[in-house]
Design an enzyme around this catalytic site. Structure first.
Site, mmCIF file in Angstrom:
data_model
loop_
_atom_site.group_PDB
_atom_site.id
_atom_site.type_symbol
_atom_site.label_atom_id
_atom_site.label_comp_id
_atom_site.label_asym_id
_atom_site.label_seq_id
_atom_site.Cartn_x
_atom_site.Cartn_y
_atom_site.Cartn_z
ATOM 1 N N GLU A 86 -9.330 4.124 -2.186
ATOM 2 C CA GLU A 86 -8.090 3.925 -2.947
ATOM 3 C C GLU A 86 -8.393 3.279 -4.290
ATOM 4 O OE1 GLU A 86 -4.830 2.079 -0.956
ATOM 5 O OE2 GLU A 86 -5.389 2.839 1.034
ATOM 6 N N HIS A 126 -4.013 13.757 1.457
ATOM 7 C CA HIS A 126 -4.277 12.817 2.553
ATOM 8 C C HIS A 126 -3.116 12.820 3.545
ATOM 9 C CE1 HIS A 126 -5.395 9.188 4.730
ATOM 10 N NE2 HIS A 126 -4.238 8.638 4.407
ATOM 11 N N GLU A 137 -10.914 3.788 3.679
ATOM 12 C CA GLU A 137 -9.974 4.600 2.899
ATOM 13 C C GLU A 137 -10.240 4.343 1.422
ATOM 14 O OE1 GLU A 137 -5.879 4.047 4.182
ATOM 15 O OE2 GLU A 137 -6.163 5.553 5.762
ATOM 16 N N ARG A 169 -8.645 3.432 13.435
ATOM 17 C CA ARG A 169 -7.788 4.593 13.750
ATOM 18 C C ARG A 169 -7.255 4.574 15.178
ATOM 19 N NH1 ARG A 169 -6.480 5.903 8.737
ATOM 20 N NH2 ARG A 169 -8.295 6.431 7.485
ATOM 21 N N GLU A 187 -10.499 12.365 8.016
ATOM 22 C CA GLU A 187 -10.268 13.695 7.447
ATOM 23 C C GLU A 187 -11.564 14.510 7.437
ATOM 24 O OE1 GLU A 187 -7.644 13.503 3.774
ATOM 25 O OE2 GLU A 187 -7.868 11.379 4.232
ATOM 26 N N THR A 203 -9.498 -5.847 3.682
ATOM 27 C CA THR A 203 -9.325 -4.906 2.580
ATOM 28 C C THR A 203 -10.284 -5.369 1.489
ATOM 29 O OG1 THR A 203 -6.977 -4.691 3.134
ATOM 30 C CG2 THR A 203 -7.648 -3.906 0.953
ATOM 31 N N ASP A 219 0.845 -1.188 0.000
ATOM 32 C CA ASP A 219 0.000 0.000 0.000
ATOM 33 C C ASP A 219 0.884 1.243 0.000
ATOM 34 O OD1 ASP A 219 -2.466 1.182 -0.165
ATOM 35 O OD2 ASP A 219 -2.806 1.214 1.994
ATOM 36 N N LYS A 246 -4.978 -2.372 10.126
ATOM 37 C CA LYS A 246 -5.266 -2.433 8.692
ATOM 38 C C LYS A 246 -5.500 -3.857 8.200
ATOM 39 C CE LYS A 246 -3.945 1.919 7.402
ATOM 40 N NZ LYS A 246 -4.682 2.811 6.493
ATOM 41 N N GLN A 287 -4.555 1.994 15.312
ATOM 42 C CA GLN A 287 -3.420 2.518 14.542
ATOM 43 C C GLN A 287 -2.590 3.516 15.352
ATOM 44 O OE1 GLN A 287 -4.672 4.239 10.819
ATOM 45 N NE2 GLN A 287 -2.610 4.727 10.126
ATOM 46 N N TYR A 339 1.035 5.718 -0.535
ATOM 47 C CA TYR A 339 0.579 6.880 0.265
ATOM 48 C C TYR A 339 0.697 8.081 -0.652
ATOM 49 C CZ TYR A 339 0.639 9.235 4.954
ATOM 50 O OH TYR A 339 0.368 9.946 6.110
#
Lengths: 438, 438
Positions: free
Chosen positions: A212, A145, A210, A248, A384, A268, A138, A264, A251, A140
């Site tokens: 993606e 972000h 998230e 979160r 966010e 997925t 993954d 994580k 994390q 970034y």
């Protein structure tokens, strides 16, 4: 980089009627790949391509003799329960199969009668992860972000000094990648509650999505051999939607110094359909960064990347709560953005990943990282949108959210459209949060 | 946890004479598994167990009818080119196969004549990675390593506040795991030279090894289902040696905020032989931590773990330079330590990895992280032995090292011995650094 050819002609129509409907994700200009079988059956999973509301069973089509040469080789490989063999064959085979399918699915094609016999309705299909994913990495790549999230985790130091030089990435978990439609239990883990001096174990309280894109590697590279940026895209099979579910609170407590792990790796979700690099050719846009920013090191730079390294994929996240389902009201959009805002391109990810000699293999998956755009309503994660859980998001039915609740379904969609080209879509990528198992 | 039984009796001797030599890594009390074939041949790789200087070809042995019941099922599965099927079968099959092999390989066993026909000399064998590794997770279980390295990367904050609560881990790269004997090119990557304001691309200048043990997962768990600590060891097939090669200069520049990536994923070397948890049963020792440290949260704690959670595996790292090879002098020991000093146990790693519902699969590999002991001469990496490259290590032939040079071979060895039990070993884990490819 893939070239525009007759398969992209926006005037093409298919003898599969629904493919010609405005707003269809799967017109004849798209032709994405998936692995499917009849829903609820014990049939073998096998490869197919989407056309309108139907799927062409590619192994069956190969067996019927409608393809020849490279296209026939590619279609035959799709008879497998994963697309790895097709992915390993390389761009020449992928493009030949696309062109043959484009011709055979056009209105008036002589192959129509035979190919019609290999169609399966999407409404009666179920899907699986389309490749055996050896490794999942993954990245970034959204500076927006990285800045937004950096402010929350490290207010004094939001964007690390390496960000504008290094396409930051890390290895994720392959075993827990599931296909759209999956449901997973809210993860349990250690967190340090605000003000506490010791951690506690319990269900995640700050569960997030998230937004993606996933990038499937086609041909790999030998260990020790770099993939130069000018060849990087020829190693890429195509793109899917990807939801990198994130806990979160887990994390924040676990991530130093070696990065995210249990926050994580519980799930997925990817879309079943892989839109090929060929299909995306018309929607390429220049890759630019502010002149005041450092320009990429030579191994991450090329004229072709500067001219057309980015792709304008529109991306949307919606939420459907239990209450919405009970009231039969549609899901609510949480944000809308485009992949064109990414700070690092696909070719840069591949060139960087292999610069040290790391070997990629067919079927490996790269995630772009959360694709937040420059403005806050383009943010690709709740952390966010809610400024770290401090601001409530209002939903149209009167509900509010900071983070996800049990029963919430998150739906991601992607599409490309522009003047002079067809509109093509990625289909849906959705999954549901179940209560924790404890 | 595996129990001590007749297969551990130190008085047992084998009809394979070399197994009875003092100092043999592979006496009849060990019986580790590998995947092998005749060196340089195009034979299929298949599973075997080591006895003295020989390998029992298990698929061939199964075919010869010397085993029955569960042992026969296990041996038959070893005819595959990887041990995944055997690993998935679980502890009952593993133990039955071990007991049957122990009986058939003893002096005077009636199976000797038949089994002798399935032996292959280790001197004529080559090995491959013994399982299809779906996911590779690397932990960080030595508090001594974490403290030593933390001082170098974060002098003000060497040990993170989470370290004594969370068995820190992260996902590594499965594709670049190779078996002992591999050679790999010095990686190329971005580094920020001291005092520089922008990074440069070039061959790693601070290449290091990391002394670890690898833990092969046997039976997996379904997504969403936790493995309780009391059952965790029953999911573990066995241990191997593991060298987690590390590019320290690349790591320092890339690792924030998502952890190590290109600094680690170019190569990881494991020993061919997997020593089973059954074989390690006699060498268990109490798992203790200082009373002033926090005690593990309940999901990471059990009476059995406290009483015998650790394993006393002696671990050694040696270096053999080009000059040593030219002069035909033996390699030089760089450090000697024991796995008993780890801060987190194998069962704690498994329980933590699955507490969020993450699914482990047969053949997954967990690394312990660098196994440095409490004193500096027990450090498992050059970055610790040289205080971050500031102090030279003197080799017996007059050479010196801070980090590894091209042509260096790093050899790791492991063994268990104690009064009243046999000495068993892991064999060698070695690999050579080649010059960078640029």
């Amino acid at each position: 980089m893939s070239l525009i050819n007759e398969s992209h002609d926006p005037s093409l129509k298919s003898w599969v009627a629904q493919a010609n409907e405005p707003g269809s994700d799967f017109p004849i200009q798209n032709l994405p790949f998936a692995v499917f079988r009849r829903k609820g059956s014990d049939e073998a999973f096998r490869g197919g391509i989407a056309i309108g509301d139907q799927i062409v069973d590619l192994g069956a089509a190969a067996g019927s003799g409608v393809f020849s040469g490279e296209a026939a080789s590619g279609a035959t490989a799709c008879g497998d329960a994963s697309l790895n063999r097709l992915m390993a064959m390389g761009p020449s085979i992928w493009s030949a199969l696309r062109l043959a399918l484009s011709r055979a699915l056009r209105t008036g094609a002589p192959e129509a009668t035979i190919l019609a016999g290999t169609l399966a309705p999407q409404a009666q299909a179920e899907y699986t992860v389309p490749a055996r994913i050896g490794d999942y990495t993954d990245f970034y790549t959204s500076v927006h972000h990285a800045t937004n999230i950096g402010k929350l985790f490290r207010p004094d130091n939001p964007l690390m000094p390496n960000y504008k030089w290094v396409p930051i990435g890390y290895h994720g978990r392959a075993s827990s990648i599931g296909v759209s439609g999956q449901a997973f239990s809210r993860p349990i883990g250690q967190t340090l509650p605000p003000g506490a001096t010791q951690p506690e174990l319990g269900p995640c309280k700050r569960l997030d999505y998230e937004l993606e894109l996933g990038i499937f590697v086609g041909t790999g590279n030998e260990s020790g051999m770099q993939v130069p940026i000018t060849e990087a895209e020829s190693h890429v099979f195509g793109l899917c939607l990807l939801n990198d579910w994130s806990a979160r609170d887990i994390q924040a407590w676990e991530y130093q110094p070696l990065g995210p792990f249990l926050s994580k790796n519980f799930a997925t979700t990817i879309s079943p359909w892989i839109v090929t690099m060929d299909a995306l050719a018309p929607y390429r846009v220049p890759f630019t960064r502010p002149e005041s920013d450092p320009q990429p090191l030579p191994y991450l730079d090329s004229t072709q990347q500067r001219e057309a390294g980015a792709i304008d994929v529109q991306l949307e996240v919606c939420i459907e709560t239990e209450a919405m389902r009970a009231a039969r009201t549609p899901g609510a959009r949480l944000s809308l953005t485009s992949y064109r805002h990414a700070y690092w391109t696909i070719a840069q990810m591949v060139a960087h990943h292999t610069v040290n000699g790391c070997n990629l293999q067919p079927g490996d998956l790269l995630g772009t990282g959360t694709l937040s755009g420059p403005s806050l309503d383009q943010a690709g994660a709740l952390i966010e949108l809610t400024a770290g859980g401090k601001q409530l998001v209002d939903l149209p039915n009167g509900e509010q959210r900071t983070f996800l609740e049990d029963g919430d379904v998150v739906i991601m969609r992607g599409w490309c459209q522009k003047a002079g080209a067809a509109r093509i879509g990625f289909g849906d990528c959705y999954a549901r949060v179940l209560p924790a198992m404890c």
